[in-house]
Design a protein around this motif. Structure first.
Motif, mmCIF file in Angstrom:
data_model
loop_
_atom_site.group_PDB
_atom_site.id
_atom_site.type_symbol
_atom_site.label_atom_id
_atom_site.label_comp_id
_atom_site.label_asym_id
_atom_site.label_seq_id
_atom_site.Cartn_x
_atom_site.Cartn_y
_atom_site.Cartn_z
ATOM 1 N N THR A 182 78.559 90.690 161.525
ATOM 2 C CA THR A 182 77.485 90.008 160.791
ATOM 3 C C THR A 182 76.722 89.170 161.818
ATOM 4 O OG1 THR A 182 78.833 88.040 160.436
ATOM 5 C CG2 THR A 182 78.975 89.800 158.767
ATOM 6 N N GLU B 246 76.558 86.141 161.941
ATOM 7 C CA GLU B 246 77.417 84.989 162.233
ATOM 8 C C GLU B 246 78.529 85.358 163.213
ATOM 9 O OE1 GLU B 246 76.503 85.975 159.186
ATOM 10 O OE2 GLU B 246 74.957 84.414 158.977
ATOM 11 N N SER B 247 79.149 86.541 163.000
ATOM 12 C CA SER B 247 80.265 86.912 163.889
ATOM 13 C C SER B 247 79.735 87.233 165.293
ATOM 14 C CB SER B 247 81.041 88.115 163.324
ATOM 15 O OG SER B 247 80.183 89.242 163.175
ATOM 16 N N ALA C 6 78.820 83.941 167.063
ATOM 17 C CA ALA C 6 79.992 83.219 167.590
ATOM 18 C C ALA C 6 80.454 83.834 168.909
ATOM 19 C CB ALA C 6 81.123 83.261 166.562
#
Ligand code: GRF
Length: 192
Positions: free
Chosen positions: A165, A167-168, A171
């Motif tokens: 995603t 977000e992943s 990170a």
């Protein structure tokens, strides 16, 4: 040699630079230190970290200025108080005027969460995933008048995984940012 770091939010890149300066002894080895952290937002989480590390902090709320030029002029006068050898943009979410960039060109750095020149601008992780990229990453570059475009100093590559995603992926990229930004600065300090 003084380093001034500009932030707008969490300041995790600023924190990584401060920690590297302490861990690697930049003061002893390069006569360099982070002199100030400046934010355009009073609620930037990074300000607390800077204060805990007894680094001077300044907040310039861009909403209190009539124009982009007026904000940048005040920002330059605050920056110049520290007579920095390096001005480091770290999660600083303002587009700077050409006048500001020219004033610091050659000693103005930025980190961007993509493999420039791919994906300048915002939402880089979503765009990389949507395009089907197998790799993404981060770039440390000299800031020039053209947004997210300037001589590249460091890059790091990360895989884009099928179930990623934004977000992943963000990170995974951010972890690399925290490695390449201090490395790029240390290299500049060693050669300055
Ligand atoms: C991160 O997405 C980073 O890629 C970009 O700004 C965002 C926040 O960084 N440079 P930071 O945690 O405020 O350093």
């Amino acid at each position: 040699k003084k380093i001034v770091i500009l932030i707008s939010g969490g300041g995790s890149n600023m924190a990584a630079i401060v920690r590297a300066a302490q861990r690697e002894g930049w003061r002893e080895r390069h006569g360099a230190a982070v002199a100030a952290v400046i934010s355009n937002r009073a609620d930037a989480g990074g300000l607390a970290f800077a204060r805990e590390h007894r680094i001077a902090t300044e907040v310039l709320d861009h909403k209190q200025f009539a124009s982009r030029e007026a904000f940048d002029a005040e920002l330059a006068s605050v920056v110049d108080r520290h007579q920095p050898a390096l001005v480091v943009l770290a999660g600083f979410m303002r587009i700077l005027t050409a006048g500001f960039v020219q004033r610091y060109e050659g000693r103005l750095l930025n980190i961007h969460p993509s493999l420039l020149p791919a994906f300048p601008g915002l939402h880089t992780h979503r765009r990389a995933i949507e395009m089907g990229c197998r790799f993404s990453g981060a770039t440390v570059h000299q800031v020039t008048a053209e947004l997210d475009f300037g001589p590249i100093l460091e890059q790091a590559v990360v895989p884009v995984l099928p179930d990623d995603t934004p977000e992943s992926l963000a990170a995974r990229v951010l972890t690399q940012e925290h490695l390449i930004y201090p490395r790029a600065i240390a290299r500049l300090l060693a050669t300055a």
